[in-house]
Design a protein around this motif. Sequence first.
Motif, mmCIF file in Angstrom:
data_model
loop_
_atom_site.group_PDB
_atom_site.id
_atom_site.type_symbol
_atom_site.label_atom_id
_atom_site.label_comp_id
_atom_site.label_asym_id
_atom_site.label_seq_id
_atom_site.Cartn_x
_atom_site.Cartn_y
_atom_site.Cartn_z
ATOM 1 N N PRO A 93 57.247 -25.798 42.272
ATOM 2 C CA PRO A 93 58.011 -25.000 41.356
ATOM 3 C C PRO A 93 57.329 -24.601 40.030
ATOM 4 C CG PRO A 93 58.941 -27.044 41.361
ATOM 5 C CD PRO A 93 57.593 -27.058 42.518
ATOM 6 N N ASN A 94 56.059 -25.061 39.723
ATOM 7 C CA ASN A 94 55.357 -25.010 38.574
ATOM 8 C C ASN A 94 54.205 -24.486 38.766
ATOM 9 O OD1 ASN A 94 57.412 -26.023 36.710
ATOM 10 N ND2 ASN A 94 56.694 -28.165 36.895
ATOM 11 N N LYS A 95 53.808 -24.271 40.093
ATOM 12 C CA LYS A 95 52.546 -23.588 40.524
ATOM 13 C C LYS A 95 51.298 -24.052 40.035
ATOM 14 C CE LYS A 95 55.315 -20.944 42.703
ATOM 15 N NZ LYS A 95 55.834 -21.367 44.076
ATOM 16 N N ARG A 96 51.197 -25.273 39.655
ATOM 17 C CA ARG A 96 49.933 -26.015 39.028
ATOM 18 C C ARG A 96 49.849 -27.553 39.096
ATOM 19 N NH1 ARG A 96 48.225 -23.517 35.112
ATOM 20 N NH2 ARG A 96 46.770 -25.136 34.269
ATOM 21 N N ASP A 137 49.359 -30.489 36.947
ATOM 22 C CA ASP A 137 49.210 -30.736 35.727
ATOM 23 C C ASP A 137 48.304 -31.680 35.345
ATOM 24 O OD1 ASP A 137 50.378 -30.385 32.802
ATOM 25 O OD2 ASP A 137 51.387 -32.306 33.082
ATOM 26 N N ARG A 177 58.136 -32.801 46.359
ATOM 27 C CA ARG A 177 57.393 -31.874 45.479
ATOM 28 C C ARG A 177 55.923 -32.477 45.530
ATOM 29 N NH1 ARG A 177 60.963 -27.886 44.227
ATOM 30 N NH2 ARG A 177 62.602 -28.807 42.958
ATOM 31 N N GLY A 237 53.551 -33.048 37.708
ATOM 32 C CA GLY A 237 54.074 -31.486 36.835
ATOM 33 C C GLY A 237 55.185 -31.017 37.657
ATOM 34 N N ASN A 238 55.083 -31.293 39.006
ATOM 35 C CA ASN A 238 56.307 -31.009 39.961
ATOM 36 C C ASN A 238 57.125 -31.957 40.577
ATOM 37 O OD1 ASN A 238 55.381 -27.887 40.578
ATOM 38 N ND2 ASN A 238 53.423 -28.961 40.858
#
Length: 351
Positions: free
Chosen positions: A87-90, A92, A260, A264-265
């Motif tokens: 969902p955050n596309k990265r 972290d 996920r 970060g996800n």
Amino acid sequence: MAKNRLDRRSFLGASAGTALLCTIGGETFRVSNADDLKRADAKAASLSRPRQASQELTGFPQPEPAPGGQVREYWIQARSRWWDILPNKRDDWHDVPIRGKSTYRAFVYQEMTAGFAAPKGPPVIPGPTLKCEVGDLLVVHFRNADRELEQAVTMHPHGVHYNPEYDGAYMGAYTRTGGFVQPGEEFTYRWEARPDSVGVWPYHDHGPNHTLNTMRGLFGAIIVYPKGGKIPDLERVLFLHALTPPVTGLKTARQCINGRAFAGNTPTIQAKVGQDVALHVIGMDDAFHDFHLHGHRWLDAAGTYVDTPTVGPNETITARFTEDNPGRWLYHCHVFSHQDGGMAGWYVVDR
């Protein structure tokens, strides 16, 4: 020389894995792409309810709570939904973007209020955690609310006691009612928490297409506490599993924690110094994983301090300790290809 190097995206694509073999209604499928997946789903959707094997075993007594126990009642439905692995596309941890499609048609459990009146929470991976004490009876009202994949699914538990009526398993001609719950149908499972049930256990689909549907996301956890036992101040269940192209239809395999991939996800766990922490880790694919939490160690079942115990398919390990080390820490699978494929997250401890 640079032309022969794998960039991050190519590396992850190279680890996508091979075809998935599954048997549905007596037919074996080799699922390696979206078309294979559609054929497997079509076979599952074509199956009709097996003739009940009532002539084999009849008259099972209805389970009840033990003296002093309670009925712990849940309403759970299974439904399909679009699920975003990133969902955050990265990532972290490494501070890099993760490109490419990351949404697929998942199959998930969702907790509802009494009588299936309204959602109690969103449909997520993993499904709701069912909790009880020794002596209790888990009464799980289950509804197949699928309107997309159109196939029978179930709930099959580990760790608790049940008779064949409440096994939740498809067994061909020997299938009981709870082993084949078609779209729009409901069934109530009754599972007993006995003294040998103490621990953390998975539950998952065990219908006719259980391999694909479990790997799509139809799984969750059951926690059975000792009678009157202390409940941890902070408790989390972490499922380690891969979401691969044969299941998702995506081009890239993702190594996941709770559906996920990449810090970060995946779940970010917040703790405080002094808390009694329990992290329950369950393997939920075909691989062996391990669990490493930076800056911490804990006693295993044999009384030995560990910090990277192994967990196999549908096995559970628990990291339980009193938190005394503030800071931001990584947790991850220490199989390096799994770690670098996304199976990592943050554990943050405040003073």
